[in-house]
Design a protein around this motif. Sequence first.
Motif, short mmCIF file in Angstrom:
data_model
loop_
_atom_site.label_atom_id
_atom_site.label_comp_id
_atom_site.label_asym_id
_atom_site.label_seq_id
_atom_site.Cartn_x
_atom_site.Cartn_y
_atom_site.Cartn_z
N SER A 54 4.43 -7.72 7.29
CA SER A 54 3.81 -8.97 6.84
C SER A 54 2.52 -8.72 6.07
N LEU A 55 1.62 -7.88 6.61
CA LEU A 55 0.33 -7.65 5.98
C LEU A 55 0.45 -6.84 4.70
N ALA A 56 1.35 -5.87 4.69
CA ALA A 56 1.54 -5.06 3.48
C ALA A 56 2.07 -5.92 2.34
N GLU A 57 3.05 -6.75 2.65
CA GLU A 57 3.61 -7.62 1.61
C GLU A 57 2.57 -8.61 1.09
N TYR A 58 1.77 -9.19 1.99
CA TYR A 58 0.76 -10.16 1.59
C TYR A 58 -0.31 -9.50 0.71
N THR A 59 -0.82 -8.36 1.17
CA THR A 59 -1.90 -7.68 0.44
C THR A 59 -1.41 -7.21 -0.93
N ASN A 60 -0.21 -6.67 -0.98
CA ASN A 60 0.33 -6.20 -2.26
C ASN A 60 0.50 -7.37 -3.23
N GLY A 61 0.93 -8.52 -2.72
CA GLY A 61 1.11 -9.69 -3.58
C GLY A 61 -0.21 -10.21 -4.14
N VAL A 62 -1.28 -10.09 -3.37
CA VAL A 62 -2.59 -10.59 -3.81
C VAL A 62 -3.29 -9.61 -4.74
N LEU A 63 -3.27 -8.32 -4.41
CA LEU A 63 -4.12 -7.36 -5.11
C LEU A 63 -3.43 -6.51 -6.17
N HIS A 64 -2.13 -6.44 -6.17
CA HIS A 64 -1.45 -5.51 -7.08
C HIS A 64 -1.86 -5.74 -8.53
N ARG A 65 -1.82 -7.01 -8.94
CA ARG A 65 -2.13 -7.28 -10.35
C ARG A 65 -3.61 -7.08 -10.69
N GLU A 66 -4.45 -7.00 -9.63
CA GLU A 66 -5.88 -6.83 -9.87
C GLU A 66 -6.29 -5.37 -9.94
N VAL A 67 -5.45 -4.46 -9.41
CA VAL A 67 -5.85 -3.05 -9.36
C VAL A 67 -4.97 -2.14 -10.20
N VAL A 68 -3.88 -2.65 -10.75
CA VAL A 68 -2.98 -1.82 -11.56
C VAL A 68 -3.01 -2.34 -12.98
N HIS A 69 -3.41 -1.44 -13.90
CA HIS A 69 -3.45 -1.80 -15.32
C HIS A 69 -2.96 -0.61 -16.13
N GLY A 70 -1.89 -0.84 -16.91
CA GLY A 70 -1.36 0.23 -17.77
C GLY A 70 -0.85 1.41 -17.02
N GLY A 71 -0.27 1.15 -15.87
CA GLY A 71 0.31 2.25 -15.07
C GLY A 71 -0.71 3.08 -14.36
N ARG A 72 -1.98 2.61 -14.35
CA ARG A 72 -3.01 3.38 -13.66
C ARG A 72 -3.73 2.50 -12.64
N LEU A 73 -4.32 3.15 -11.65
CA LEU A 73 -5.05 2.43 -10.62
C LEU A 73 -6.47 2.18 -11.15
N TYR A 170 6.56 4.91 -9.16
CA TYR A 170 5.68 5.95 -8.62
C TYR A 170 4.59 5.32 -7.76
N ALA A 171 4.16 6.07 -6.76
CA ALA A 171 3.04 5.63 -5.92
C ALA A 171 1.77 6.13 -6.58
N ILE A 172 1.00 5.21 -7.14
CA ILE A 172 -0.22 5.60 -7.85
C ILE A 172 -1.47 5.40 -6.99
N GLY A 173 -1.28 4.96 -5.77
CA GLY A 173 -2.38 4.76 -4.85
C GLY A 173 -1.89 4.08 -3.60
N ALA A 174 -2.85 3.59 -2.79
CA ALA A 174 -2.45 2.94 -1.54
C ALA A 174 -3.50 1.95 -1.11
N PHE A 175 -3.02 0.87 -0.51
CA PHE A 175 -3.90 -0.08 0.15
C PHE A 175 -4.05 0.35 1.60
N GLU A 176 -5.30 0.28 2.11
CA GLU A 176 -5.53 0.49 3.54
C GLU A 176 -6.07 -0.82 4.09
N ILE A 177 -5.29 -1.43 4.99
CA ILE A 177 -5.62 -2.75 5.51
C ILE A 177 -6.00 -2.61 6.98
N TYR A 178 -7.18 -3.16 7.33
CA TYR A 178 -7.60 -3.19 8.72
C TYR A 178 -7.38 -4.61 9.25
N ALA A 179 -6.60 -4.73 10.31
CA ALA A 179 -6.31 -6.05 10.89
C ALA A 179 -6.73 -6.05 12.36
#
Length: 453
Positions: A54-73, A170-179
Amino acid sequence: MATPHITEKISRSLTLLRVFILASAVLLAAAAVSLALIMTNAVRKQAIDDAQASLAEYTNGVLHREVVHGGRLTVGPNVKSVVNASFASRRDILSVKVWRPDGVLAWTDVAPERIGKKFPASAHLSEVIETRQPAAQIEKLDTSENSAEGRSSGADRALEIYAPVIDGGYAIGAFEIYADASPIEASIQQKKHQIWLATFIVFGLLWGLLVFLVRGASGLLRRQTDQLRKRSKDLMAAYARLEESSLEAIESLNATVEAKDPYTAGHSLRVQRIAVAIGEELDLSKDRVDALRLGALFHDIGKLAVPDAVLTKPARLTEDEFDQIKKHSEDGARIVGKFGPLRETVPIIRHHHERWDGRGYPDKLATGEIPLEAAIVGLADAWDAMTTDRPYHRGLTLEEAFREVREARGTQFAPQVVDAFFAAQRRRPGEFWPEADLGEAQSAELHVVAEAS
């Protein structure tokens, strides 16, 4: 007579049932603990996996477009505002970090002075980058890398989730979520109590049912044991009566033999008395003396099969008639062999006419092949025949009879039996010639001993 053995087996079975009850309690308790641990771990894993998804899907949906630009983190300037706006409603999310694959912290909403610093890449981060699968676990916030999250949230434990940032496969990085871990841990603890309680109730009921069944079987075995013991006593009593009846029947047959030949009346009892005296002189065991006593009493029972005309013939027997007489030892052994209590007397009765030199009958046994008890009865039988009057010969005097026995030592009679015979008659002369003068008997023996020396 196997019933006592069966009752012993049943008693052992009752003991084994009690041991089984105790052992089953231990095994069921161990099984209950193992099953409860397995189920608790499964519930814990499932709860963490559900929160992770649940948390991974939510965080990825919110932040992916804000941290990935042109295939880079690349973390944009609006990340903080987006996080504040989007995560305001998620009280369970304590903070978020964005990691590059090399362990450089690209962004965090807590203690931003850490941004751009490189930390030792954790095993979880490396695993998520490599597998491109999220991972989660409840951890203590006590390292240099996550202590700031602990201070900001006031919690010392948190659900830590790593979610890969995927772009172009490709995995270009990772979110670390503290809940916040407390709701999950509370749920796990509640379910853990339910699991342990349910498991022990179920296994307790199973053990109770097992005890009930075992007690029922134990009660049945006890009743069967009591019945078998009673039946065993009845069988033993019946067997004793049967033995008594068998002996009475044999004694009646033996009396019939002596009744057919008045010249041998009392012969069997005299042979028995002499044989027992010799056997006791040889220090035979009680069981062997008992067998000797019965064997001597019934040694001539096979003469039932001999025709009266041959058995009571006053003249010397022909060769054919003597052959009929000689069969009485085999016939007697066959008769008594059918009665269980007399089976020990069979070799005595069969071989009491064997000779030390091997010229006897029916099997021409010699020396040590002849059973000792049979050799004893053979001498006692011969002594009584020598010293009593028969239609075909007169009874020998004691002096003549002593000489006959001495001369037949090592040919007809076993040497040790002859020696025991003379020793026994010196001790108990009345057993050997109750109707003779004892002084005459002793004088006769001394005369024979003097001649032999």
